[in-house]
Design a protein around this motif. Structure first.
Motif, PDB file in Angstrom:
ATOM      1  N   ALA A  26       0.889  -1.102   0.012  1.00 11.88           N
ATOM      2  CA  ALA A  26      -0.099  -0.126   0.051  1.00 11.88           C
ATOM      3  C   ALA A  26       0.763   1.388  -0.021  1.00 11.88           C
ATOM      4  O   ALA A  26       0.673   2.221  -0.685  1.00 11.88           O
ATOM      5  N   ALA A  27       1.818   1.207   0.813  1.00 11.22           N
ATOM      6  CA  ALA A  27       2.902   2.347   0.855  1.00 11.22           C
ATOM      7  C   ALA A  27       3.616   2.741  -0.474  1.00 11.22           C
ATOM      8  O   ALA A  27       3.708   3.817  -0.679  1.00 11.22           O
ATOM      9  N   VAL A  28       3.757   1.681  -1.239  1.00 13.78           N
ATOM     10  CA  VAL A  28       4.608   1.776  -2.584  1.00 13.78           C
ATOM     11  C   VAL A  28       3.476   2.348  -3.421  1.00 13.78           C
ATOM     12  O   VAL A  28       3.804   3.181  -4.334  1.00 13.78           O
ATOM     13  N   PHE A  29       2.249   1.907  -3.424  1.00 14.29           N
ATOM     14  CA  PHE A  29       1.238   2.196  -4.537  1.00 14.29           C
ATOM     15  C   PHE A  29       0.824   3.720  -4.254  1.00 14.29           C
ATOM     16  O   PHE A  29       0.702   4.506  -5.026  1.00 14.29           O
ATOM     17  N   LYS A  30       0.743   3.806  -2.745  1.00 18.43           N
ATOM     18  CA  LYS A  30       0.444   5.145  -2.519  1.00 18.43           C
ATOM     19  C   LYS A  30       1.433   6.172  -3.081  1.00 18.43           C
ATOM     20  O   LYS A  30       1.118   7.357  -3.629  1.00 18.43           O
ATOM     21  N   SER A  31       2.880   6.073  -2.863  1.00 19.13           N
ATOM     22  CA  SER A  31       4.102   6.761  -3.303  1.00 19.13           C
ATOM     23  C   SER A  31       3.778   6.983  -4.875  1.00 19.13           C
ATOM     24  O   SER A  31       4.221   8.017  -5.424  1.00 19.13           O
ATOM     25  N   LEU A  32       3.646   6.015  -5.537  1.00 18.94           N
ATOM     26  CA  LEU A  32       3.470   5.818  -7.111  1.00 18.94           C
ATOM     27  C   LEU A  32       2.335   6.992  -7.447  1.00 18.94           C
ATOM     28  O   LEU A  32       2.572   7.685  -8.297  1.00 18.94           O
ATOM     29  N   GLY A  33       1.270   6.711  -6.680  1.00 18.14           N
ATOM     30  CA  GLY A  33      -0.002   7.534  -7.171  1.00 18.14           C
ATOM     31  C   GLY A  33       0.604   9.083  -6.708  1.00 18.14           C
ATOM     32  O   GLY A  33       0.102   9.662  -7.533  1.00 18.14           O
ATOM     33  N   SER A  34       1.194   9.150  -5.552  1.00 17.50           N
ATOM     34  CA  SER A  34       1.666  10.492  -5.423  1.00 17.50           C
ATOM     35  C   SER A  34       2.417  11.344  -6.333  1.00 17.50           C
ATOM     36  O   SER A  34       2.348  12.333  -6.932  1.00 17.50           O
ATOM     37  N   THR A  35       3.385  10.254  -6.922  1.00 20.19           N
ATOM     38  CA  THR A  35       4.207  10.854  -7.950  1.00 20.19           C
ATOM     39  C   THR A  35       3.604  10.838  -9.267  1.00 20.19           C
ATOM     40  O   THR A  35       3.896  11.979  -9.918  1.00 20.19           O
ATOM     41  N   LEU A  36       2.739  10.320  -9.544  1.00 21.86           N
ATOM     42  CA  LEU A  36       2.044  10.666 -10.877  1.00 21.86           C
ATOM     43  C   LEU A  36       1.227  12.023 -10.820  1.00 21.86           C
ATOM     44  O   LEU A  36       1.036  12.769 -11.886  1.00 21.86           O
ATOM     45  N   VAL A  37       0.552  12.251  -9.613  1.00 20.06           N
ATOM     46  CA  VAL A  37      -0.027  13.342  -9.438  1.00 20.06           C
ATOM     47  C   VAL A  37       0.816  14.708  -9.532  1.00 20.06           C
ATOM     48  O   VAL A  37       0.637  15.578  -9.996  1.00 20.06           O
ATOM     49  N   ASP A  38       2.073  14.331  -8.933  1.00 18.04           N
ATOM     50  CA  ASP A  38       3.137  15.514  -9.048  1.00 18.04           C
ATOM     51  C   ASP A  38       3.359  15.803 -10.264  1.00 18.04           C
ATOM     52  O   ASP A  38       3.386  16.877 -10.611  1.00 18.04           O
ATOM     53  N   ILE A  39       3.565  14.798 -11.089  1.00 17.43           N
ATOM     54  CA  ILE A  39       4.096  14.820 -12.308  1.00 17.43           C
ATOM     55  C   ILE A  39       2.860  15.711 -13.338  1.00 17.43           C
ATOM     56  O   ILE A  39       3.020  16.746 -14.104  1.00 17.43           O
ATOM     57  N   ALA A  40       1.479  15.343 -13.022  1.00 16.75           N
ATOM     58  CA  ALA A  40       0.717  15.863 -13.816  1.00 16.75           C
ATOM     59  C   ALA A  40       0.391  17.209 -13.390  1.00 16.75           C
ATOM     60  O   ALA A  40       0.170  18.009 -14.098  1.00 16.75           O
ATOM     61  N   THR A  41       0.658  17.419 -11.993  1.00 17.46           N
ATOM     62  CA  THR A  41       0.629  18.916 -11.909  1.00 17.46           C
ATOM     63  C   THR A  41       1.536  19.789 -12.469  1.00 17.46           C
ATOM     64  O   THR A  41       1.156  20.894 -12.715  1.00 17.46           O
ATOM     65  N   GLY A  42       2.665  19.345 -12.458  1.00 21.09           N
ATOM     66  CA  GLY A  42       3.754  20.018 -12.998  1.00 21.09           C
ATOM     67  C   GLY A  42       3.668  20.407 -14.503  1.00 21.09           C
ATOM     68  O   GLY A  42       3.975  21.322 -15.084  1.00 21.09           O
ATOM     69  N   PHE A  43       3.078  19.269 -15.146  1.00 18.37           N
ATOM     70  CA  PHE A  43       2.532  19.561 -16.788  1.00 18.37           C
ATOM     71  C   PHE A  43       1.528  20.446 -16.673  1.00 18.37           C
ATOM     72  O   PHE A  43       1.568  21.262 -17.503  1.00 18.37           O
ATOM     73  N   GLY A  44       0.664  20.656 -15.710  1.00 19.79           N
ATOM     74  CA  GLY A  44      -0.513  21.562 -15.747  1.00 19.79           C
ATOM     75  C   GLY A  44       0.039  23.069 -15.682  1.00 19.79           C
ATOM     76  O   GLY A  44      -0.412  23.989 -16.254  1.00 19.79           O
ATOM     77  N   ASN A  45       0.878  23.117 -14.450  1.00 18.76           N
ATOM     78  CA  ASN A  45       1.722  24.372 -14.499  1.00 18.76           C
ATOM     79  C   ASN A  45       2.301  24.870 -15.459  1.00 18.76           C
ATOM     80  O   ASN A  45       2.402  26.184 -15.842  1.00 18.76           O
TER      81      ASN A  45
END
Length: 52
Positions: A26-45
């Protein structure tokens, strides 16, 4: 053939990991999800900065 073996090996490893270490999985998948959200936010910015 090698691709099929590696794919099934990965699936087996994921099932084993989730079955025997659910908290760690669960911690690994949560970390991967957080990373994907950060990447998407970066592209949006980035694209927002281009337009503005």
């Amino acid at each position: 053939m090698v691709k099929k073996v590696l794919t099934w090996g990965l699936v087996a490893f994921l099932i084993f990991f989730v079955a025997y270490r659910p908290t760690s999985a669960a911690a690994v998948f949560k970390s991967l999800g957080s990373t994907l959200v950060d990447i998407a936010t970066g592209f949006g910015n980035f694209f927002s900065s281009l337009i503005a």
